[in-house]
Design a protein around this motif. Sequence first.
Motif, PDB file in Angstrom:
ATOM      1  N   SER A  22      20.568 -11.714  28.492  1.00 57.44           N
ATOM      2  CA  SER A  22      21.712 -12.053  27.650  1.00 57.44           C
ATOM      3  C   SER A  22      21.216 -12.565  26.311  1.00 57.44           C
ATOM      4  CB  SER A  22      22.592 -13.115  28.324  1.00 57.44           C
ATOM      5  OG  SER A  22      21.864 -14.308  28.518  1.00 57.44           O
ATOM      6  N   LEU A  23      22.031 -12.339  25.291  1.00 58.63           N
ATOM      7  CA  LEU A  23      21.711 -12.791  23.943  1.00 58.63           C
ATOM      8  C   LEU A  23      22.141 -14.236  23.769  1.00 58.63           C
ATOM      9  CD1 LEU A  23      23.083  -9.560  22.367  1.00 58.63           C
ATOM     10  CD2 LEU A  23      20.733 -10.326  22.011  1.00 58.63           C
ATOM     11  N   LYS A  24      21.354 -14.988  23.029  1.00 59.54           N
ATOM     12  CA  LYS A  24      21.672 -16.385  22.769  1.00 59.54           C
ATOM     13  C   LYS A  24      22.363 -16.485  21.414  1.00 59.54           C
ATOM     14  CE  LYS A  24      19.666 -20.954  22.166  1.00 59.54           C
ATOM     15  NZ  LYS A  24      18.431 -21.731  21.922  1.00 59.54           N
ATOM     16  N   LEU A  25      23.687 -16.519  21.445  1.00 63.80           N
ATOM     17  CA  LEU A  25      24.461 -16.533  20.200  1.00 63.80           C
ATOM     18  C   LEU A  25      25.003 -17.908  19.841  1.00 63.80           C
ATOM     19  CD1 LEU A  25      26.450 -13.176  20.336  1.00 63.80           C
ATOM     20  CD2 LEU A  25      24.202 -13.654  19.359  1.00 63.80           C
ATOM     21  N   ASN A  26      24.764 -18.932  20.684  1.00 67.86           N
ATOM     22  CA  ASN A  26      25.197 -20.290  20.354  1.00 67.86           C
ATOM     23  C   ASN A  26      26.679 -20.325  19.981  1.00 67.86           C
ATOM     24  OD1 ASN A  26      22.515 -21.870  20.360  1.00 67.86           O
ATOM     25  ND2 ASN A  26      22.068 -20.129  19.028  1.00 67.86           N
ATOM     26  N   TRP A  27      27.513 -19.963  20.950  1.00 71.48           N
ATOM     27  CA  TRP A  27      28.943 -19.824  20.659  1.00 71.48           C
ATOM     28  C   TRP A  27      29.578 -21.126  20.185  1.00 71.48           C
ATOM     29  CZ3 TRP A  27      31.900 -15.861  19.669  1.00 71.48           C
ATOM     30  CH2 TRP A  27      31.455 -14.582  20.036  1.00 71.48           C
ATOM     31  N   GLU A  28      29.102 -22.255  20.709  1.00 71.24           N
ATOM     32  CA  GLU A  28      29.703 -23.519  20.273  1.00 71.24           C
ATOM     33  C   GLU A  28      29.489 -23.738  18.776  1.00 71.24           C
ATOM     34  OE1 GLU A  28      25.503 -24.287  21.311  1.00 71.24           O
ATOM     35  OE2 GLU A  28      27.139 -23.225  22.292  1.00 71.24           O
ATOM     36  N   THR A  29      28.344 -23.265  18.260  1.00 73.34           N
ATOM     37  CA  THR A  29      28.071 -23.361  16.829  1.00 73.34           C
ATOM     38  C   THR A  29      28.894 -22.346  16.044  1.00 73.34           C
ATOM     39  OG1 THR A  29      25.811 -24.127  17.263  1.00 73.34           O
ATOM     40  CG2 THR A  29      26.267 -23.250  15.066  1.00 73.34           C
ATOM     41  N   TYR A 124      13.445 -21.551  28.341  1.00 70.46           N
ATOM     42  CA  TYR A 124      14.094 -21.204  29.592  1.00 70.46           C
ATOM     43  C   TYR A 124      15.509 -21.766  29.608  1.00 70.46           C
ATOM     44  CZ  TYR A 124       9.824 -19.486  31.845  1.00 70.46           C
ATOM     45  OH  TYR A 124       8.720 -18.759  32.179  1.00 70.46           O
ATOM     46  N   GLN A 125      16.466 -20.916  29.945  1.00 70.53           N
ATOM     47  CA  GLN A 125      17.841 -21.353  30.161  1.00 70.53           C
ATOM     48  C   GLN A 125      18.011 -21.535  31.666  1.00 70.53           C
ATOM     49  OE1 GLN A 125      19.325 -17.878  28.088  1.00 70.53           O
ATOM     50  NE2 GLN A 125      20.255 -19.184  26.529  1.00 70.53           N
ATOM     51  N   MET A 126      18.437 -22.725  32.064  1.00 72.31           N
ATOM     52  CA  MET A 126      18.459 -23.089  33.465  1.00 72.31           C
ATOM     53  C   MET A 126      19.852 -23.530  33.899  1.00 72.31           C
ATOM     54  SD  MET A 126      14.872 -25.290  33.471  1.00 72.31           S
ATOM     55  CE  MET A 126      14.482 -25.015  35.211  1.00 72.31           C
ATOM     56  N   LYS A 127      20.161 -23.277  35.171  1.00 68.69           N
ATOM     57  CA  LYS A 127      21.450 -23.677  35.739  1.00 68.69           C
ATOM     58  C   LYS A 127      21.191 -24.570  36.947  1.00 68.69           C
ATOM     59  CE  LYS A 127      25.794 -21.932  37.678  1.00 68.69           C
ATOM     60  NZ  LYS A 127      26.585 -20.729  38.038  1.00 68.69           N
ATOM     61  N   TRP A 128      22.026 -25.600  37.072  1.00 67.22           N
ATOM     62  CA  TRP A 128      21.853 -26.529  38.185  1.00 67.22           C
ATOM     63  C   TRP A 128      22.412 -25.947  39.467  1.00 67.22           C
ATOM     64  CZ3 TRP A 128      25.341 -29.873  41.010  1.00 67.22           C
ATOM     65  CH2 TRP A 128      24.667 -30.823  41.781  1.00 67.22           C
ATOM     66  N   SER A 129      21.644 -26.044  40.546  1.00 59.98           N
ATOM     67  CA  SER A 129      22.090 -25.679  41.886  1.00 59.98           C
ATOM     68  C   SER A 129      22.340 -26.966  42.661  1.00 59.98           C
ATOM     69  CB  SER A 129      21.030 -24.841  42.599  1.00 59.98           C
ATOM     70  OG  SER A 129      20.767 -23.646  41.895  1.00 59.98           O
ATOM     71  N   LEU A 130      23.362 -26.936  43.508  1.00 56.79           N
ATOM     72  CA  LEU A 130      23.760 -28.136  44.225  1.00 56.79           C
ATOM     73  C   LEU A 130      22.573 -28.787  44.926  1.00 56.79           C
ATOM     74  CD1 LEU A 130      26.175 -29.899  44.899  1.00 56.79           C
ATOM     75  CD2 LEU A 130      26.553 -28.508  46.945  1.00 56.79           C
ATOM     76  N   THR A 261      15.824 -21.354  36.814  1.00 50.59           N
ATOM     77  CA  THR A 261      15.799 -20.499  35.627  1.00 50.59           C
ATOM     78  C   THR A 261      16.733 -19.304  35.771  1.00 50.59           C
ATOM     79  OG1 THR A 261      13.536 -21.136  35.104  1.00 50.59           O
ATOM     80  CG2 THR A 261      14.338 -19.077  34.146  1.00 50.59           C
ATOM     81  N   MET A 262      17.526 -19.059  34.727  1.00 48.43           N
ATOM     82  CA  MET A 262      18.396 -17.878  34.667  1.00 48.43           C
ATOM     83  C   MET A 262      17.846 -16.836  33.695  1.00 48.43           C
ATOM     84  SD  MET A 262      22.211 -19.452  34.350  1.00 48.43           S
ATOM     85  CE  MET A 262      21.909 -19.633  32.591  1.00 48.43           C
ATOM     86  N   GLN A 263      17.492 -17.292  32.504  1.00 50.95           N
ATOM     87  CA  GLN A 263      17.054 -16.384  31.448  1.00 50.95           C
ATOM     88  C   GLN A 263      15.882 -16.984  30.697  1.00 50.95           C
ATOM     89  OE1 GLN A 263      18.308 -13.371  30.782  1.00 50.95           O
ATOM     90  NE2 GLN A 263      20.126 -13.418  32.088  1.00 50.95           N
ATOM     91  N   ARG A 264      15.110 -16.119  30.056  1.00 48.94           N
ATOM     92  CA  ARG A 264      14.044 -16.576  29.169  1.00 48.94           C
ATOM     93  C   ARG A 264      14.278 -15.981  27.787  1.00 48.94           C
ATOM     94  NH1 ARG A 264       9.735 -13.573  30.353  1.00 48.94           N
ATOM     95  NH2 ARG A 264       9.335 -12.764  28.271  1.00 48.94           N
ATOM     96  N   GLN A 265      14.180 -16.840  26.793  1.00 47.57           N
ATOM     97  CA  GLN A 265      14.277 -16.396  25.408  1.00 47.57           C
ATOM     98  C   GLN A 265      12.913 -16.575  24.752  1.00 47.57           C
ATOM     99  OE1 GLN A 265      17.168 -15.172  24.006  1.00 47.57           O
ATOM    100  NE2 GLN A 265      18.320 -15.474  25.901  1.00 47.57           N
ATOM    101  N   ASP A 266      12.458 -15.540  24.033  1.00 44.87           N
ATOM    102  CA  ASP A 266      11.176 -15.625  23.326  1.00 44.87           C
ATOM    103  C   ASP A 266      11.433 -15.839  21.844  1.00 44.87           C
ATOM    104  OD1 ASP A 266       9.756 -15.232  25.659  1.00 44.87           O
ATOM    105  OD2 ASP A 266       9.604 -13.066  25.393  1.00 44.87           O
ATOM    106  N   TYR A 267      10.618 -16.689  21.228  1.00 46.86           N
ATOM    107  CA  TYR A 267      10.789 -17.053  19.825  1.00 46.86           C
ATOM    108  C   TYR A 267       9.538 -16.711  19.030  1.00 46.86           C
ATOM    109  CZ  TYR A 267      14.943 -19.589  21.293  1.00 46.86           C
ATOM    110  OH  TYR A 267      16.168 -19.908  21.801  1.00 46.86           O
ATOM    111  N   TYR A 268       9.764 -16.144  17.841  1.00 50.37           N
ATOM    112  CA  TYR A 268       8.689 -15.706  16.966  1.00 50.37           C
ATOM    113  C   TYR A 268       8.885 -16.345  15.601  1.00 50.37           C
ATOM    114  CZ  TYR A 268       8.063 -12.158  20.574  1.00 50.37           C
ATOM    115  OH  TYR A 268       7.859 -11.503  21.783  1.00 50.37           O
ATOM    116  N   GLU A 269       7.810 -16.902  15.042  1.00 47.59           N
ATOM    117  CA  GLU A 269       7.910 -17.521  13.723  1.00 47.59           C
ATOM    118  C   GLU A 269       7.634 -16.508  12.631  1.00 47.59           C
ATOM    119  OE1 GLU A 269       6.297 -21.336  11.100  1.00 47.59           O
ATOM    120  OE2 GLU A 269       5.687 -21.097  13.209  1.00 47.59           O
ATOM    121  N   TYR A 270       8.547 -16.431  11.682  1.00 43.62           N
ATOM    122  CA  TYR A 270       8.416 -15.518  10.554  1.00 43.62           C
ATOM    123  C   TYR A 270       7.282 -15.967   9.653  1.00 43.62           C
ATOM    124  CZ  TYR A 270       9.655 -12.994   6.263  1.00 43.62           C
ATOM    125  OH  TYR A 270       9.629 -12.204   5.143  1.00 43.62           O
TER     126      TYR A 270
END
Length: 275
Positions: A22-29, A124-130, A261-270
């Motif tokens: 999934s894409l990280k679009l920061n919907w709250e922002t 890492y985007q993570m979700k809590w399990s009970l 962990t649900m998803q991993r996002q990779d970041y690259y510095e310009y």
Amino acid sequence: MNRKQLKDLEQLQLESEQGDFSLKLNWETLRSRNGVLQNDFLHYEGNQLVGFVGLYDFGSKLEMCGMVHPDFRRRGIFTDLVNEALEAALRREARAIILNAPGPSDSGKEFLKRIPCEFAFSEYQMKWSLTELSDHEDIIIRPSRITDAEIEIQLDIQCFQFLEKEAREYYQRIQYEDTLKTLMIEADGITVGKIRVDHSDGEAWIYGFSIFPEYQGKGIGKKVLSKIVAEQHNLGYDIFLEVEAKNARALGLYENCGFRTMQRQDYYEYKEGNG
């Protein structure tokens, strides 16, 4: 962006996400943009939104994320949007410009090979399990007050390497984010940290979790996380957080509290001028 553009963007994201990512679009922002700076770059074909790149200001850095509809790729649309966004970012003289791509996205990685950038870190985007959690009465978590402003600013400087000017600007900006709540952490009567919780669409996202360096390693972090998770769970929220993979200690803390962990996002510095 106006309501129609936000709706168009939701549809574009739905049609663009392929495979197990999934894409990280920061919907709250996105929903709280004030329009002072141009942060959103859109490309329409007729009435259809087919391309988007967004800039996200996180104080010490500008992050960039975007997409193009699968039916409109290899036409130069995304390249043009990225170049336009880069020009805007460079005018702001940010200390770092970070390009984001979902970890499993092969098309994203192929595009980034054409940009002068270097891999920086994974998130890492993570979700809590009970999970059974213990209550800790020796830790107090309370809403932030105006008098906590300097503490919040110092936490961002000491824990997230913000420059002072950046930390102060960031503090002022987040005051206008309606869904974001900042909580202060007290131990033995001393304010030692903060944690931010954002509520949206039945989800609670944890951000900005920081404890002054001199109070780290004392078990405070796990106690705080246990209390916050228990509170949000009792309120009926699904609970999520993000953590940089380079911080193995923090990753272990979250896993011990029941996050997976649900998803991993990779970041690259310009790297301007390296291409």
